[in-house]
Design a protein around this motif. Structure first.
Motif, PDB file in Angstrom:
ATOM      1  N   VAL A 197      12.345  -9.921  -0.276  1.00 48.81           N
ATOM      2  CA  VAL A 197      13.660  -9.601  -0.812  1.00 48.81           C
ATOM      3  C   VAL A 197      14.134  -8.347  -0.089  1.00 48.81           C
ATOM      4  CG1 VAL A 197      12.645  -8.343  -2.776  1.00 48.81           C
ATOM      5  CG2 VAL A 197      15.026  -9.128  -2.884  1.00 48.81           C
ATOM      6  N   GLY A 198      15.264  -8.456   0.604  1.00 49.58           N
ATOM      7  CA  GLY A 198      15.751  -7.329   1.395  1.00 49.58           C
ATOM      8  C   GLY A 198      14.751  -6.944   2.474  1.00 49.58           C
ATOM      9  N   SER A 199      14.394  -5.669   2.503  1.00 52.21           N
ATOM     10  CA  SER A 199      13.457  -5.170   3.521  1.00 52.21           C
ATOM     11  C   SER A 199      12.019  -5.110   3.010  1.00 52.21           C
ATOM     12  CB  SER A 199      13.887  -3.774   3.978  1.00 52.21           C
ATOM     13  OG  SER A 199      13.791  -2.846   2.899  1.00 52.21           O
ATOM     14  N   PHE A 200      11.750  -5.738   1.867  1.00 50.93           N
ATOM     15  CA  PHE A 200      10.418  -5.710   1.234  1.00 50.93           C
ATOM     16  C   PHE A 200       9.807  -7.107   1.255  1.00 50.93           C
ATOM     17  CE2 PHE A 200       7.846  -6.524  -2.551  1.00 50.93           C
ATOM     18  CZ  PHE A 200       6.932  -5.480  -2.508  1.00 50.93           C
ATOM     19  N   LEU A 258       0.215   2.965  -8.071  1.00 53.86           N
ATOM     20  CA  LEU A 258       1.082   3.446  -7.010  1.00 53.86           C
ATOM     21  C   LEU A 258       2.452   2.790  -7.119  1.00 53.86           C
ATOM     22  CD1 LEU A 258       1.619   4.890  -4.266  1.00 53.86           C
ATOM     23  CD2 LEU A 258       0.676   2.841  -3.147  1.00 53.86           C
ATOM     24  N   LYS A 259       3.522   3.584  -7.018  1.00 58.62           N
ATOM     25  CA  LYS A 259       4.886   3.068  -7.069  1.00 58.62           C
ATOM     26  C   LYS A 259       5.614   3.463  -5.791  1.00 58.62           C
ATOM     27  CE  LYS A 259       8.715   2.593 -10.342  1.00 58.62           C
ATOM     28  NZ  LYS A 259       9.239   3.037 -11.673  1.00 58.62           N
ATOM     29  N   ILE A 260       6.213   2.477  -5.139  1.00 57.69           N
ATOM     30  CA  ILE A 260       6.898   2.708  -3.886  1.00 57.69           C
ATOM     31  C   ILE A 260       8.352   2.251  -4.007  1.00 57.69           C
ATOM     32  CG2 ILE A 260       4.812   2.532  -2.492  1.00 57.69           C
ATOM     33  CD1 ILE A 260       5.590  -0.321  -1.805  1.00 57.69           C
ATOM     34  N   LYS A 283       6.203   0.402   7.150  1.00 54.94           N
ATOM     35  CA  LYS A 283       5.129   0.815   6.253  1.00 54.94           C
ATOM     36  C   LYS A 283       4.339  -0.418   5.841  1.00 54.94           C
ATOM     37  CE  LYS A 283       7.426   4.907   4.334  1.00 54.94           C
ATOM     38  NZ  LYS A 283       7.903   5.578   3.091  1.00 54.94           N
ATOM     39  N   ILE A 284       3.017  -0.321   5.910  1.00 55.36           N
ATOM     40  CA  ILE A 284       2.126  -1.426   5.574  1.00 55.36           C
ATOM     41  C   ILE A 284       1.191  -0.960   4.462  1.00 55.36           C
ATOM     42  CG2 ILE A 284       0.383  -3.032   6.434  1.00 55.36           C
ATOM     43  CD1 ILE A 284       1.515  -2.428   9.284  1.00 55.36           C
ATOM     44  N   LEU A 307       9.845 -12.843   8.698  1.00 50.90           N
ATOM     45  CA  LEU A 307       9.508 -11.496   8.245  1.00 50.90           C
ATOM     46  C   LEU A 307      10.033 -10.406   9.178  1.00 50.90           C
ATOM     47  CD1 LEU A 307       5.843 -12.068   6.998  1.00 50.90           C
ATOM     48  CD2 LEU A 307       7.873 -11.688   5.596  1.00 50.90           C
ATOM     49  N   GLN A 308      10.692 -10.804  10.248  1.00 47.28           N
ATOM     50  CA  GLN A 308      11.259  -9.799  11.137  1.00 47.28           C
ATOM     51  C   GLN A 308      12.297  -8.967  10.366  1.00 47.28           C
ATOM     52  OE1 GLN A 308      10.249  -9.058  14.282  1.00 47.28           O
ATOM     53  NE2 GLN A 308       8.657 -10.615  13.966  1.00 47.28           N
ATOM     54  N   GLY A 309      12.253  -7.656  10.555  1.00 46.63           N
ATOM     55  CA  GLY A 309      13.176  -6.775   9.848  1.00 46.63           C
ATOM     56  C   GLY A 309      12.623  -6.217   8.556  1.00 46.63           C
ATOM     57  N   VAL A 310      11.470  -6.709   8.132  1.00 44.08           N
ATOM     58  CA  VAL A 310      10.823  -6.142   6.942  1.00 44.08           C
ATOM     59  C   VAL A 310      10.361  -4.718   7.257  1.00 44.08           C
ATOM     60  CG1 VAL A 310       8.712  -6.241   5.553  1.00 44.08           C
ATOM     61  CG2 VAL A 310      10.128  -8.276   5.820  1.00 44.08           C
ATOM     62  N   LYS A 311      10.737  -3.791   6.421  1.00 40.87           N
ATOM     63  CA  LYS A 311      10.333  -2.400   6.622  1.00 40.87           C
ATOM     64  C   LYS A 311       9.105  -2.037   5.786  1.00 40.87           C
ATOM     65  CE  LYS A 311      14.983  -0.784   7.780  1.00 40.87           C
ATOM     66  NZ  LYS A 311      16.087   0.157   7.410  1.00 40.87           N
ATOM     67  N   THR A 312       8.999  -2.643   4.602  1.00 38.85           N
ATOM     68  CA  THR A 312       7.871  -2.368   3.710  1.00 38.85           C
ATOM     69  C   THR A 312       7.116  -3.658   3.450  1.00 38.85           C
ATOM     70  OG1 THR A 312       9.121  -0.598   2.634  1.00 38.85           O
ATOM     71  CG2 THR A 312       7.171  -1.432   1.482  1.00 38.85           C
ATOM     72  N   LEU A 313       5.891  -3.724   3.933  1.00 40.86           N
ATOM     73  CA  LEU A 313       5.067  -4.921   3.788  1.00 40.86           C
ATOM     74  C   LEU A 313       3.860  -4.624   2.905  1.00 40.86           C
ATOM     75  CD1 LEU A 313       4.193  -7.839   4.652  1.00 40.86           C
ATOM     76  CD2 LEU A 313       2.961  -6.745   6.549  1.00 40.86           C
ATOM     77  N   VAL A 314       3.698  -5.416   1.852  1.00 41.67           N
ATOM     78  CA  VAL A 314       2.480  -5.385   1.049  1.00 41.67           C
ATOM     79  C   VAL A 314       1.673  -6.618   1.435  1.00 41.67           C
ATOM     80  CG1 VAL A 314       1.504  -5.481  -1.269  1.00 41.67           C
ATOM     81  CG2 VAL A 314       3.604  -4.181  -0.855  1.00 41.67           C
ATOM     82  N   ILE A 315       0.433  -6.417   1.866  1.00 41.47           N
ATOM     83  CA  ILE A 315      -0.360  -7.525   2.378  1.00 41.47           C
ATOM     84  C   ILE A 315      -1.822  -7.392   1.969  1.00 41.47           C
ATOM     85  CG2 ILE A 315      -0.737  -6.360   4.606  1.00 41.47           C
ATOM     86  CD1 ILE A 315      -0.498  -9.258   5.853  1.00 41.47           C
TER      87      ILE A 315
END
Length: 255
Positions: free
Chosen positions: A164-167, A250-252, A220-221, A184-192
Motif C-alpha cells: 500500500v503506497g510506499s510500504f 516497534l512502530k514505524i 528501509k528494510i 514492488l519497484q518504488g517501495v521505500k519501506t519493506l517488511v520481509i
C-alpha cells in the motif's frame, strides 16, 4: 498521507523463547530477543488493519489495545499466522457485525478446514466477511484503500504479499516470479521475513532477504519472522545501514 505499522510479533512459527530450548537467545533476558509469532497492525488515515491472526493474537490485542481494528489482511493460513482466529471471533460477537477479511481463495479454503466451526458454508461465516483476491497478482480496494497484492510460494502453500503506497509486507517467501519485483519497484519501506543466517528450504535467510530488498531498491528494510538462532544485538550490529532487525512493539511510519 502517512501511515504507521506496528510489529505485534516478529518471531518464527515457534516463537522465541522456543518451548524446551535452553540456548543463549531463548534464555536471554534482553527484551528484543522475546518474540511472539509474526503479525502487524497497519494504520492508514482513519482505517486500521490487522495483518495475520497468529496464536499470540489474544496477548497482542490486550498488550497494544487493538480495539479500533477495521479489517484483517491474511497472508496465508499456516497456524502461526491463523491460530488466533478463535480469539478474534469475540470482536464481531460484541460489535454485532462481521469483521471484513482480505485474502486469497486458497487461504480461505484452508481456514475452513482448520476452523470449520466458525463457518456456515465454505465461503461464509457469521463472524467474518470475506473479500477475495481474484488473481495471482493484482490490485484490490479494501475498506476504502487500494492494496496491491502478489502471490508466491512457501513449499506448496500459496502466500500473499501486500503493498500500500510506499510500504510492502512480504512474509514466508521462498519461491517467487520476477513479476513480483516489478510490482514492488518504488517501495521505500519493506517488511520481509528472514528466518536466520543459514539457508532454509522454506524461508529466506537474512542475506537473501537483504538481497531481495536491495533488488527493489527499498530505502528501509525491516527483517521479521526471526527464529531463535537470531541474537538481536549481535545480528543488528552486523547489518547494513538501511537494514533493521524488527522487534515486538516497534512502530514505524511510511508515506
Amino acid at each position: 498521507m502517512k501511515g504507521t505499522f506496528l510489529f505485534l510479533g516478529t518471531g518464527a512459527s515457534t516463537g522465541v523463547p522456543m518451548v524446551g530450548c535452553s540456548c543463549s537467545v531463548c534464555t536471554s533476558s534482553f527484551k528484543k530477543n522475546h518474540r511472539l509469532r509474526s503479525s502487524g497492525f497497519l494504520e492508514i488515515g482513519n482505517r486500521s488493519f490487522l495483518i495475520d491472526v497468529g496464536p499470540d493474537f489474544r496477548k497482542q490485542f490486550l498488550t497494544y489495545n487493538l480495539s479500533q481494528m477495521d479489517g484483517v489482511i491474511m497472508t496465508h493460513a499456516h497456524y502461526d499466522h491463523s491460530g488466533g482466529l478463535d480469539d478474534l471471533r469475540t470482536l464481531p460477537y460484541l460489535r454485532k457485525k462481521p469483521i471484513p477479511f482480505l485474502l486469497s481463495l486458497e487461504t480461505l479454503e484452508e481456514l475452513y478446514l482448520r476452523f470449520s466451526y466458525l463457518f456456515s458454508t465454505k465461503k461464509k461465516s457469521p463472524f467474518f466477511q470475506f473479500s477475495l483476491l481474484e488473481n495471482a497478482i493484482g490490485e484490490k480496494t479494501f475498506l476504502d484503500y487500494s492494496f496491491q497484492y502478489m502471490s508466491y510460494f512457501q513449499a506448496k502453500t500459496k502466500v500473499t504479499g501486500f503493498r500500500v503506497g510506499s510500504f510492502a509486507y512480504i512474509t514466508d517467501i521462498r519461491k517467487y516470479s520476477l513479476d513480483i519485483l516489478e510490482k514492488l519497484q518504488g517501495v521505500k519501506t519493506l517488511v520481509i521475513s528472514s528466518l536466520r543466517a543459514k539457508t532454509s528450504p522454506v524461508h529466506f535467510s537474512i542475506q537473501e532477504a537483504i538481497n531481495f530488498g536491495e533488488s527493489i531498491q527499498a530505502e528501509k528494510i525491516y527483517l521479521t519472522h526471526l527464529a531463535h538462532e537470531v541474537d538481536h544485538k549481535k545480528v543488528e550490529s552486523s547489518l547494513p545501514d538501511r537494514v533493521f532487525l524488527a522487534f515486538d512493539g516497534l512502530k514505524i511510519t511510511f508515506e
